[in-house]
Design a protein around this motif. Structure first.
Motif, PDB file in Angstrom:
ATOM      1  N   MET A   1      40.617  72.400  47.309  1.00  0.00           N
ATOM      2  CA  MET A   1      41.239  73.143  46.470  1.00  0.00           C
ATOM      3  C   MET A   1      42.090  73.884  45.712  1.00  0.00           C
ATOM      4  SD  MET A   1      38.794  75.647  44.659  1.00  0.00           S
ATOM      5  CE  MET A   1      38.071  76.898  44.735  1.00  0.00           C
ATOM      6  N   ASP A   2      43.523  73.521  46.198  1.00  0.00           N
ATOM      7  CA  ASP A   2      45.182  73.916  45.155  1.00  0.00           C
ATOM      8  C   ASP A   2      45.473  72.695  44.448  1.00  0.00           C
ATOM      9  OD1 ASP A   2      45.316  76.275  46.412  1.00  0.00           O
ATOM     10  OD2 ASP A   2      46.937  74.797  48.056  1.00  0.00           O
ATOM     11  N   LYS A   3      44.393  71.402  44.869  1.00  0.00           N
ATOM     12  CA  LYS A   3      44.361  69.872  44.128  1.00  0.00           C
ATOM     13  C   LYS A   3      43.730  69.455  42.460  1.00  0.00           C
ATOM     14  CE  LYS A   3      43.459  64.949  43.246  1.00  0.00           C
ATOM     15  NZ  LYS A   3      42.919  63.945  43.605  1.00  0.00           N
ATOM     16  N   ASN A   4      42.012  70.864  42.462  1.00  0.00           N
ATOM     17  CA  ASN A   4      41.843  71.694  41.339  1.00  0.00           C
ATOM     18  C   ASN A   4      42.222  72.137  40.270  1.00  0.00           C
ATOM     19  OD1 ASN A   4      39.593  71.450  39.705  1.00  0.00           O
ATOM     20  ND2 ASN A   4      38.497  72.578  41.034  1.00  0.00           N
ATOM     21  N   ILE A   5      42.722  73.272  40.722  1.00  0.00           N
ATOM     22  CA  ILE A   5      43.637  74.136  40.457  1.00  0.00           C
ATOM     23  C   ILE A   5      44.503  73.399  39.720  1.00  0.00           C
ATOM     24  CG2 ILE A   5      45.528  76.354  40.727  1.00  0.00           C
ATOM     25  CD1 ILE A   5      43.514  77.107  42.515  1.00  0.00           C
ATOM     26  N   GLY A   6      45.404  72.819  40.099  1.00  0.00           N
ATOM     27  CA  GLY A   6      47.073  71.944  38.810  1.00  0.00           C
ATOM     28  C   GLY A   6      46.517  71.243  38.079  1.00  0.00           C
ATOM     29  N   GLU A   7      44.636  70.299  38.416  1.00  0.00           N
ATOM     30  CA  GLU A   7      44.354  69.809  37.464  1.00  0.00           C
ATOM     31  C   GLU A   7      44.113  70.577  36.374  1.00  0.00           C
ATOM     32  OE1 GLU A   7      41.156  67.447  38.704  1.00  0.00           O
ATOM     33  OE2 GLU A   7      41.845  66.102  40.384  1.00  0.00           O
ATOM     34  N   GLN A   8      43.202  71.645  36.431  1.00  0.00           N
ATOM     35  CA  GLN A   8      42.297  72.656  35.846  1.00  0.00           C
ATOM     36  C   GLN A   8      44.113  72.818  34.914  1.00  0.00           C
ATOM     37  OE1 GLN A   8      40.609  75.092  37.398  1.00  0.00           O
ATOM     38  NE2 GLN A   8      38.233  74.491  36.911  1.00  0.00           N
ATOM     39  N   LEU A   9      45.237  73.676  35.513  1.00  0.00           N
ATOM     40  CA  LEU A   9      46.057  73.725  34.796  1.00  0.00           C
ATOM     41  C   LEU A   9      46.715  72.747  33.720  1.00  0.00           C
ATOM     42  CD1 LEU A   9      48.246  76.373  37.365  1.00  0.00           C
ATOM     43  CD2 LEU A   9      47.771  76.826  35.391  1.00  0.00           C
ATOM     44  N   ASN A  10      46.919  71.521  34.701  1.00  0.00           N
ATOM     45  CA  ASN A  10      47.310  70.266  33.603  1.00  0.00           C
ATOM     46  C   ASN A  10      47.077  70.164  32.387  1.00  0.00           C
ATOM     47  OD1 ASN A  10      49.971  69.671  35.183  1.00  0.00           O
ATOM     48  ND2 ASN A  10      48.319  68.268  35.897  1.00  0.00           N
ATOM     49  N   LYS A  11      45.455  70.644  32.414  1.00  0.00           N
ATOM     50  CA  LYS A  11      44.088  70.359  31.439  1.00  0.00           C
ATOM     51  C   LYS A  11      44.875  71.418  30.080  1.00  0.00           C
ATOM     52  CE  LYS A  11      40.475  67.333  33.658  1.00  0.00           C
ATOM     53  NZ  LYS A  11      39.426  67.581  33.923  1.00  0.00           N
ATOM     54  N   ALA A  12      44.598  72.194  31.136  1.00  0.00           N
ATOM     55  CA  ALA A  12      45.199  73.570  30.064  1.00  0.00           C
ATOM     56  C   ALA A  12      46.286  73.639  29.323  1.00  0.00           C
ATOM     57  CB  ALA A  12      45.491  74.905  30.492  1.00  0.00           C
ATOM     58  N   TYR A  13      47.427  72.630  29.963  1.00  0.00           N
ATOM     59  CA  TYR A  13      48.608  72.450  29.179  1.00  0.00           C
ATOM     60  C   TYR A  13      48.719  71.716  28.058  1.00  0.00           C
ATOM     61  CZ  TYR A  13      53.437  71.545  28.573  1.00  0.00           C
ATOM     62  OH  TYR A  13      54.459  71.422  27.569  1.00  0.00           O
ATOM     63  N   GLU A  14      47.844  70.953  28.559  1.00  0.00           N
ATOM     64  CA  GLU A  14      47.751  69.518  27.693  1.00  0.00           C
ATOM     65  C   GLU A  14      47.558  69.909  25.869  1.00  0.00           C
ATOM     66  OE1 GLU A  14      48.647  65.942  25.276  1.00  0.00           O
ATOM     67  OE2 GLU A  14      49.273  66.987  27.298  1.00  0.00           O
ATOM     68  N   ALA A  15      45.650  70.784  26.252  1.00  0.00           N
ATOM     69  CA  ALA A  15      45.320  71.175  25.413  1.00  0.00           C
ATOM     70  C   ALA A  15      46.535  72.242  24.457  1.00  0.00           C
ATOM     71  CB  ALA A  15      44.368  71.825  26.073  1.00  0.00           C
ATOM     72  N   TYR A  16      47.103  72.780  25.097  1.00  0.00           N
ATOM     73  CA  TYR A  16      47.740  73.505  24.929  1.00  0.00           C
ATOM     74  C   TYR A  16      48.892  72.381  23.733  1.00  0.00           C
ATOM     75  CZ  TYR A  16      51.828  77.220  23.858  1.00  0.00           C
ATOM     76  OH  TYR A  16      53.156  77.923  23.897  1.00  0.00           O
ATOM     77  N   ARG A  17      49.164  72.452  24.463  1.00  0.00           N
ATOM     78  CA  ARG A  17      50.143  70.906  23.468  1.00  0.00           C
ATOM     79  C   ARG A  17      50.221  70.157  22.847  1.00  0.00           C
ATOM     80  NH1 ARG A  17      51.831  66.715  23.308  1.00  0.00           N
ATOM     81  NH2 ARG A  17      52.000  64.560  24.979  1.00  0.00           N
ATOM     82  N   GLN A  18      48.511  70.106  22.771  1.00  0.00           N
ATOM     83  CA  GLN A  18      48.195  69.182  21.794  1.00  0.00           C
ATOM     84  C   GLN A  18      47.942  70.906  20.526  1.00  0.00           C
ATOM     85  OE1 GLN A  18      46.780  66.179  21.140  1.00  0.00           O
ATOM     86  NE2 GLN A  18      47.173  66.206  18.598  1.00  0.00           N
ATOM     87  N   ALA A  19      47.538  71.484  20.911  1.00  0.00           N
ATOM     88  CA  ALA A  19      46.980  72.429  20.207  1.00  0.00           C
ATOM     89  C   ALA A  19      48.310  72.511  18.651  1.00  0.00           C
ATOM     90  CB  ALA A  19      46.683  73.684  20.560  1.00  0.00           C
ATOM     91  N   CYS A  20      49.560  73.149  19.891  1.00  0.00           N
ATOM     92  CA  CYS A  20      50.893  73.383  19.402  1.00  0.00           C
ATOM     93  C   CYS A  20      51.205  72.199  18.487  1.00  0.00           C
ATOM     94  CB  CYS A  20      51.945  73.574  19.963  1.00  0.00           C
ATOM     95  SG  CYS A  20      51.980  74.724  21.344  1.00  0.00           S
ATOM     96  N   MET A  21      50.996  71.070  18.765  1.00  0.00           N
ATOM     97  CA  MET A  21      51.393  69.961  18.017  1.00  0.00           C
ATOM     98  C   MET A  21      50.620  69.820  16.303  1.00  0.00           C
ATOM     99  SD  MET A  21      52.508  66.495  20.436  1.00  0.00           S
ATOM    100  CE  MET A  21      50.932  66.110  20.388  1.00  0.00           C
ATOM    101  N   ASP A  22      49.099  70.112  16.543  1.00  0.00           N
ATOM    102  CA  ASP A  22      48.559  70.026  15.543  1.00  0.00           C
ATOM    103  C   ASP A  22      48.433  71.277  14.877  1.00  0.00           C
ATOM    104  OD1 ASP A  22      46.879  68.529  16.098  1.00  0.00           O
ATOM    105  OD2 ASP A  22      45.075  68.974  17.350  1.00  0.00           O
ATOM    106  N   ARG A  23      48.948  72.497  14.894  1.00  0.00           N
ATOM    107  CA  ARG A  23      49.621  73.729  14.387  1.00  0.00           C
ATOM    108  C   ARG A  23      51.345  72.700  13.046  1.00  0.00           C
ATOM    109  NH1 ARG A  23      52.317  77.697  17.663  1.00  0.00           N
ATOM    110  NH2 ARG A  23      53.911  75.933  17.305  1.00  0.00           N
ATOM    111  N   ASP A  24      52.020  73.134  14.182  1.00  0.00           N
ATOM    112  CA  ASP A  24      52.667  72.098  13.749  1.00  0.00           C
ATOM    113  C   ASP A  24      52.668  70.954  12.869  1.00  0.00           C
ATOM    114  OD1 ASP A  24      54.170  73.904  15.678  1.00  0.00           O
ATOM    115  OD2 ASP A  24      54.781  72.351  16.954  1.00  0.00           O
ATOM    116  N   HIS A  25      51.442  70.505  12.969  1.00  0.00           N
ATOM    117  CA  HIS A  25      51.147  68.879  12.253  1.00  0.00           C
ATOM    118  C   HIS A  25      50.918  69.786  10.993  1.00  0.00           C
ATOM    119  CE1 HIS A  25      49.944  65.135  10.148  1.00  0.00           C
ATOM    120  NE2 HIS A  25      49.295  66.244  10.059  1.00  0.00           N
ATOM    121  N   ALA A  26      49.792  70.657  10.766  1.00  0.00           N
ATOM    122  CA  ALA A  26      49.513  71.503   9.548  1.00  0.00           C
ATOM    123  C   ALA A  26      50.347  72.277   8.799  1.00  0.00           C
ATOM    124  CB  ALA A  26      48.184  72.547  10.326  1.00  0.00           C
ATOM    125  N   VAL A  27      50.972  72.626   9.723  1.00  0.00           N
ATOM    126  CA  VAL A  27      52.185  73.516   8.911  1.00  0.00           C
ATOM    127  C   VAL A  27      53.366  73.088   7.947  1.00  0.00           C
ATOM    128  CG1 VAL A  27      54.487  74.728   9.040  1.00  0.00           C
ATOM    129  CG2 VAL A  27      52.650  75.607  10.914  1.00  0.00           C
TER     130      VAL A  27
END
Length: 69
Positions: free
Chosen positions: A1-27
């Motif tokens: 279960m901990d591995k699954n949570i870690g993977e979900q956190l990593n995916k969420a962080y990567e999505a957040y990071r990509q969203a920030c990069m997309d926002r910066d590019h748009a700005v």
């Protein structure tokens, strides 16, 4: 279960990071377009001022011709 949570956190962080990069590019893109439009506006205003001065000169020449008649 901990591995699954870690993977979900990593995916969420990567999505957040990509969203920030997309926002910066748009700005950056918006800033560049704004600068370009402002430059175009300045150029058009200069053309308008030049044409207004030409119109004023032509009107004064026309008034002088009409006064001589």
């Amino acid at each position: 279960m901990d591995k699954n949570i870690g993977e979900q956190l990593n995916k969420a962080y990567e999505a957040y990071r990509q969203a920030c990069m997309d926002r910066d590019h748009a700005v950056k893109e918006l800033q560049q377009k704004t600068e370009n439009y402002m430059q175009q506006i300045r150029e058009q205003q200069e053309k308008i001022e030049l044409q207004n001065s030409i119109i004023a000169e032509l009107n004064s020449q026309l008034a002088a011709l009409n006064a001589n008649r």
